[in-house]
Design a protein around this motif. Structure first.
Motif, PDB file in Angstrom:
ATOM      1  N   GLU A   1       0.831  -1.206   0.000  1.00  0.00           N
ATOM      2  CA  GLU A   1       0.000   0.000   0.000  1.00  0.00           C
ATOM      3  C   GLU A   1       0.867   1.258   0.000  1.00  0.00           C
ATOM      4  O   GLU A   1       0.585   2.219  -0.714  1.00  0.00           O
ATOM      5  N   TYR A   2       1.934   1.231   0.786  1.00  0.00           N
ATOM      6  CA  TYR A   2       2.856   2.369   0.819  1.00  0.00           C
ATOM      7  C   TYR A   2       3.515   2.559  -0.554  1.00  0.00           C
ATOM      8  O   TYR A   2       3.561   3.671  -1.086  1.00  0.00           O
ATOM      9  N   LEU A   3       4.052   1.463  -1.123  1.00  0.00           N
ATOM     10  CA  LEU A   3       4.759   1.555  -2.403  1.00  0.00           C
ATOM     11  C   LEU A   3       3.815   1.980  -3.532  1.00  0.00           C
ATOM     12  O   LEU A   3       4.160   2.846  -4.341  1.00  0.00           O
ATOM     13  N   ALA A   4       2.622   1.380  -3.572  1.00  0.00           N
ATOM     14  CA  ALA A   4       1.659   1.758  -4.601  1.00  0.00           C
ATOM     15  C   ALA A   4       1.239   3.219  -4.416  1.00  0.00           C
ATOM     16  O   ALA A   4       1.075   3.954  -5.396  1.00  0.00           O
ATOM     17  N   GLY A   5       1.116   3.657  -3.170  1.00  0.00           N
ATOM     18  CA  GLY A   5       0.779   5.057  -2.897  1.00  0.00           C
ATOM     19  C   GLY A   5       1.857   6.006  -3.387  1.00  0.00           C
ATOM     20  O   GLY A   5       1.562   7.077  -3.933  1.00  0.00           O
ATOM     21  N   ARG A   6       3.113   5.616  -3.206  1.00  0.00           N
ATOM     22  CA  ARG A   6       4.233   6.439  -3.697  1.00  0.00           C
ATOM     23  C   ARG A   6       4.216   6.504  -5.227  1.00  0.00           C
ATOM     24  O   ARG A   6       4.461   7.562  -5.809  1.00  0.00           O
ATOM     25  N   LEU A   7       3.934   5.380  -5.878  1.00  0.00           N
ATOM     26  CA  LEU A   7       3.863   5.363  -7.346  1.00  0.00           C
ATOM     27  C   LEU A   7       2.729   6.250  -7.842  1.00  0.00           C
ATOM     28  O   LEU A   7       2.888   6.972  -8.827  1.00  0.00           O
ATOM     29  N   LEU A   8       1.612   6.217  -7.144  1.00  0.00           N
ATOM     30  CA  LEU A   8       0.476   7.058  -7.507  1.00  0.00           C
ATOM     31  C   LEU A   8       0.818   8.533  -7.315  1.00  0.00           C
ATOM     32  O   LEU A   8       0.574   9.358  -8.193  1.00  0.00           O
ATOM     33  N   LYS A   9       1.420   8.855  -6.178  1.00  0.00           N
ATOM     34  CA  LYS A   9       1.793  10.238  -5.873  1.00  0.00           C
ATOM     35  C   LYS A   9       2.789  10.797  -6.902  1.00  0.00           C
ATOM     36  O   LYS A   9       2.730  11.974  -7.263  1.00  0.00           O
ATOM     37  N   LYS A  10       3.689   9.941  -7.384  1.00  0.00           N
ATOM     38  CA  LYS A  10       4.694  10.365  -8.372  1.00  0.00           C
ATOM     39  C   LYS A  10       4.121  10.412  -9.782  1.00  0.00           C
ATOM     40  O   LYS A  10       4.814  10.795 -10.721  1.00  0.00           O
ATOM     41  N   GLY A  11       2.872   9.989  -9.948  1.00  0.00           N
ATOM     42  CA  GLY A  11       2.243  10.037 -11.263  1.00  0.00           C
ATOM     43  C   GLY A  11       2.638   8.906 -12.192  1.00  0.00           C
ATOM     44  O   GLY A  11       2.409   8.979 -13.396  1.00  0.00           O
ATOM     45  N   VAL A  12       3.209   7.847 -11.637  1.00  0.00           N
ATOM     46  CA  VAL A  12       3.660   6.721 -12.455  1.00  0.00           C
ATOM     47  C   VAL A  12       2.490   5.786 -12.768  1.00  0.00           C
ATOM     48  O   VAL A  12       2.478   5.138 -13.808  1.00  0.00           O
ATOM     49  N   ILE A  13       1.507   5.727 -11.865  1.00  0.00           N
ATOM     50  CA  ILE A  13       0.349   4.857 -12.058  1.00  0.00           C
ATOM     51  C   ILE A  13      -0.947   5.651 -11.863  1.00  0.00           C
ATOM     52  O   ILE A  13      -0.933   6.739 -11.280  1.00  0.00           O
ATOM     53  N   THR A  14      -2.032   5.068 -12.320  1.00  0.00           N
ATOM     54  CA  THR A  14      -3.358   5.659 -12.158  1.00  0.00           C
ATOM     55  C   THR A  14      -4.006   5.113 -10.885  1.00  0.00           C
ATOM     56  O   THR A  14      -3.509   4.152 -10.287  1.00  0.00           O
ATOM     57  N   GLU A  15      -5.141   5.700 -10.514  1.00  0.00           N
ATOM     58  CA  GLU A  15      -5.921   5.189  -9.373  1.00  0.00           C
ATOM     59  C   GLU A  15      -6.308   3.729  -9.611  1.00  0.00           C
ATOM     60  O   GLU A  15      -6.234   2.912  -8.700  1.00  0.00           O
ATOM     61  N   LYS A  16      -6.735   3.427 -10.836  1.00  0.00           N
ATOM     62  CA  LYS A  16      -7.125   2.052 -11.164  1.00  0.00           C
ATOM     63  C   LYS A  16      -5.950   1.093 -10.954  1.00  0.00           C
ATOM     64  O   LYS A  16      -6.106   0.020 -10.368  1.00  0.00           O
ATOM     65  N   ARG A  17      -4.781   1.480 -11.451  1.00  0.00           N
ATOM     66  CA  ARG A  17      -3.590   0.621 -11.298  1.00  0.00           C
ATOM     67  C   ARG A  17      -3.209   0.513  -9.824  1.00  0.00           C
ATOM     68  O   ARG A  17      -2.782  -0.544  -9.381  1.00  0.00           O
ATOM     69  N   TYR A  18      -3.378   1.581  -9.068  1.00  0.00           N
ATOM     70  CA  TYR A  18      -3.120   1.548  -7.627  1.00  0.00           C
ATOM     71  C   TYR A  18      -3.960   0.439  -6.981  1.00  0.00           C
ATOM     72  O   TYR A  18      -3.442  -0.383  -6.233  1.00  0.00           O
ATOM     73  N   ARG A  19      -5.252   0.408  -7.291  1.00  0.00           N
ATOM     74  CA  ARG A  19      -6.137  -0.613  -6.710  1.00  0.00           C
ATOM     75  C   ARG A  19      -5.700  -2.008  -7.125  1.00  0.00           C
ATOM     76  O   ARG A  19      -5.751  -2.947  -6.335  1.00  0.00           O
ATOM     77  N   GLU A  20      -5.285  -2.164  -8.378  1.00  0.00           N
ATOM     78  CA  GLU A  20      -4.810  -3.468  -8.843  1.00  0.00           C
ATOM     79  C   GLU A  20      -3.559  -3.912  -8.084  1.00  0.00           C
ATOM     80  O   GLU A  20      -3.428  -5.072  -7.728  1.00  0.00           O
ATOM     81  N   LEU A  21      -2.663  -2.972  -7.842  1.00  0.00           N
ATOM     82  CA  LEU A  21      -1.403  -3.310  -7.170  1.00  0.00           C
ATOM     83  C   LEU A  21      -1.587  -3.697  -5.714  1.00  0.00           C
ATOM     84  O   LEU A  21      -0.810  -4.486  -5.177  1.00  0.00           O
ATOM     85  N   ILE A  22      -2.587  -3.148  -5.055  1.00  0.00           N
ATOM     86  CA  ILE A  22      -2.749  -3.466  -3.629  1.00  0.00           C
ATOM     87  C   ILE A  22      -3.645  -4.682  -3.383  1.00  0.00           C
ATOM     88  O   ILE A  22      -3.742  -5.155  -2.261  1.00  0.00           O
ATOM     89  N   GLU A  23      -4.276  -5.190  -4.451  1.00  0.00           N
ATOM     90  CA  GLU A  23      -5.069  -6.410  -4.314  1.00  0.00           C
ATOM     91  C   GLU A  23      -4.149  -7.600  -4.097  1.00  0.00           C
ATOM     92  O   GLU A  23      -3.028  -7.631  -4.569  1.00  0.00           O
ATOM     93  N   ASP A  24      -4.689  -8.599  -3.393  1.00  0.00           N
ATOM     94  CA  ASP A  24      -3.896  -9.825  -3.173  1.00  0.00           C
ATOM     95  C   ASP A  24      -3.991 -10.779  -4.327  1.00  0.00           C
ATOM     96  O   ASP A  24      -4.827 -10.782  -5.140  1.00  0.00           O
TER      97      ASP A  24
END
Length: 178
Positions: free
Chosen positions: A155-178
């Motif tokens: 969640e922290y790493l995906a949040g950092r990627l989102l904050k840096k503009g590397v991923i979208t909100e949708k990709r953020y949700r995909e990355l934090i899913e198990d």
């Protein structure tokens, strides 16, 4: 060695040219060998013809190409790997310029677009952020020393990627899913 009729020396020359092009994509070094391997992996994924020359395998820190590492370590006429990162010598810059000119205008434009995306997006990432993104997108986790700790912090790493503009909100949700 890639399935081709090329000699080892010819394949090595192709790898050196492709690496030089990657390193020429920004006026700054790639931070370290881990990031270099991941950026090369991502850049070469855009060009399957070149991807096969690197033979990426699962390794302790994600996809790894021993032939790419050998190029960096054994061609100090083109590449420097030191505390500043991995970057081109003057001769390496010439190799990159000459190499990009070998492509047709259309292919040169595709390479430049991909190169700009890879270097502008991924140069700003920490090794953990880049490894996490590559692992979650492409796998290569079989021999990883880091995957467990990266997943604990997903969640922290995906949040950092989102904050840096590397991923979208949708990709953020995909990355934090198990």
């Amino acid at each position: 060695m890639a399935d081709s009729d090329l000699s080892f020396e010819q394949e090595e020359a192709i790898r050196n040219k492709f690496i030089a092009i990657l390193l020429s994509g920004a006026d700054r070094p790639i931070k370290n060998k881990i990031n270099f391997q991941k950026e090369l992996f991502l850049f070469s994924k855009s060009f399957p013809k070149f991807f096969e020359f690197f033979e990426f395998i699962p390794h302790y820190y994600g996809p790894y190409s021993s032939s790419a590492a050998d190029s960096i370590d054994n061609h100090d006429d083109y590449f420097v790997s030191d505390t500043k990162g991995i970057y081109l010598t003057a001769e390496g810059k010439n190799l990159a310029e000459e190499s990009i000119q070998e492509f047709t205008q259309e292919n040169r434009e595709k390479i430049i677009i991909s190169l700009n995306i890879v270097r502008s997006l991924y140069d700003s990432l920490t090794s953990d952020e880049l490894m996490f993104l590559v692992y979650k997108t492409y796998g290569y986790t079989e021999k990883s020393d880091k995957i467990d700790s990266l997943l604990k912090n997903k969640e922290y790493l995906a949040g950092r990627l989102l904050k840096k503009g590397v991923i979208t909100e949708k990709r953020y949700r995909e990355l934090i899913e198990d």
